[in-house]
Design an enzyme around this catalytic site. Sequence first.
Site, short mmCIF file in Angstrom:
data_model
loop_
_atom_site.label_atom_id
_atom_site.label_comp_id
_atom_site.label_asym_id
_atom_site.label_seq_id
_atom_site.Cartn_x
_atom_site.Cartn_y
_atom_site.Cartn_z
N HIS A 175 60.62 -30.84 -1.50
CA HIS A 175 60.36 -31.49 -0.20
C HIS A 175 58.86 -31.75 0.01
O HIS A 175 58.40 -31.81 1.14
CB HIS A 175 60.90 -30.66 0.97
CG HIS A 175 62.29 -30.15 0.76
ND1 HIS A 175 63.41 -30.86 1.17
CD2 HIS A 175 62.76 -29.03 0.16
CE1 HIS A 175 64.50 -30.17 0.83
NE2 HIS A 175 64.12 -29.06 0.21
N SER A 296 36.19 -50.11 -4.32
CA SER A 296 36.46 -50.95 -3.16
C SER A 296 35.24 -51.81 -2.90
O SER A 296 34.11 -51.36 -3.09
CB SER A 296 36.73 -50.06 -1.94
OG SER A 296 36.48 -50.77 -0.75
N LYS A 302 34.78 -45.20 -2.72
CA LYS A 302 36.17 -45.19 -3.21
C LYS A 302 36.31 -45.30 -4.72
O LYS A 302 35.58 -46.02 -5.38
CB LYS A 302 36.94 -46.35 -2.58
CG LYS A 302 37.08 -46.22 -1.08
CD LYS A 302 38.31 -45.48 -0.69
CE LYS A 302 39.46 -46.44 -0.62
NZ LYS A 302 40.69 -45.76 -0.28
N GLU A 309 49.15 -47.18 -9.35
CA GLU A 309 49.69 -47.91 -8.19
C GLU A 309 50.38 -49.19 -8.64
O GLU A 309 51.46 -49.55 -8.17
CB GLU A 309 48.58 -48.27 -7.21
CG GLU A 309 48.07 -47.11 -6.40
CD GLU A 309 46.88 -47.55 -5.54
OE1 GLU A 309 47.11 -48.08 -4.45
OE2 GLU A 309 45.73 -47.38 -6.00
#
Length: 475
Positions: A175, A296, A302, A309
């Site tokens: 979970h 970024s 970043k 992804e």
Amino acid sequence: MPNRNKNLINTQKPAKTEEKAKLWGGRFSESTDAFVEAFTASIQFDQRLYKHDIAGSKAHAQMLNKVGILTSEEMQDIHQGLDEIQTDIEAGKIEWSIALEDIHMNIEARLTDKIGITGKKLHTGRSRNDQIATDIRLWLREQIDTISLELNRLQSGLLEVAEREFDTILPGFTHLQVAQPITFGHHMLAWYEMLVRDFERLQDCQKRVNIMPLGSAALAGTPYPIDRDYTAELLGFDRPCNNSLDGVSDRDFAIEFISAASLLMMHLSRFSEELVLWTSAQFNFIELPDRFCTGSSIMPQKKNPDVPELIRGKTGRVYGDLFALLTLMKSQPLAYNKDNQEDKEPLFDTVDTLLGSLRAFADMMPHVQTNKDKMRAAAMQGFSTATDLADYLVGKDMPFRDAHEVVGSAVAYGVKTKKDLSEMTLEELQQFSSVIDQDVFEVLTLEGSVAARDHLGGTAPKQVLARVKAAKENP
Ligand code: ARG
């Protein structure tokens, strides 16, 4: 990478052959509408099959010679012509023609331009229907082999990381809540096992891909005394298909491949999701090499995990390809229908997506760095050894349900006092049960917890090393 776009498409100037007529133009009284011609053509994408189309044609010609339909001289002319065409294609010298519709007629027309009337004999005893079904199978067979090699490369990378990090501790989750401590090696091996099944699925699928439709002709077979076993042998197929209608029409082998690819992409997408989570500042469990990340344009701090992804995102394309092909085949009457021309782009897309994703993963995984302290601290936080305390109490003769209750109270106390179980004193622990003794600290440590799960499939460092060894010996 295939040279799909290397050769220009000619929509303007008809080549020598098209000026005369379509290869099937005999029964037509007007020429094809220009838009319809472009709309129905497949050369834009099936040019990718040129090598397999030529291999199929050469084997077909050799078989026609064996059964006495072509003379040896004719066969040799055909072989030489086709070899030259292949060289021209690979040198980027061929302008594909929309008017010649597909890869089969583009090549055949050029062959006739080159060697004259003998070129026109090549199509004896076959049809484009069995030709295309054969081409895709030959092509896919090769792709499955390439994909399997990339998959093996990723598997080896995972074994390497598992061996290196066999006793590195991190929290295992259920979970997405801290559950029990596990070893990083064990986690890598979970992914490895999924890939073992993916590999098996691909090999199994290959058995049904490697069956030859050639000889089915348009749909019913051919009156010529063809020798299909011979052609199958020449092309390395396991056998010819048993039914000509089935041979030209079904694309279940491609659907089966994309199903296996979908499962594999689903696994890659799960791996990706974990890598994305683990590289976030909140987890900070691992570092991906800079060369697999991007920055970024606005936020200078970043470092984004773009590769995982993107692989997570690309999984959707492959599921889409699967649905495209399932829907393509649904309700098609026997035998060949033009619908089937739509099988190629989704199939090509799946192969490209899968190969790219596997390659990125296989390149990246061996270079993943672990932040051991962060993982250890995270495993200390969520009372991950609570089950170990319960098992300890069971060892002291307490029924498991009662032990569960006792540990629940100890955890509630830990939440209140902000202490992990291993950070409590013996006196604090004894408030919850008098059977708790000094030896409890052996099981409350993270190392004690993982080492105790020492059986086949358990997370103990010893088991990780044993599985790595076995997998290396018998992949
Ligand atoms: N381009 C076609 C395809 O991809 C080849 C077979 C065409 N056959 C036909 N009868 N139109 O399926």
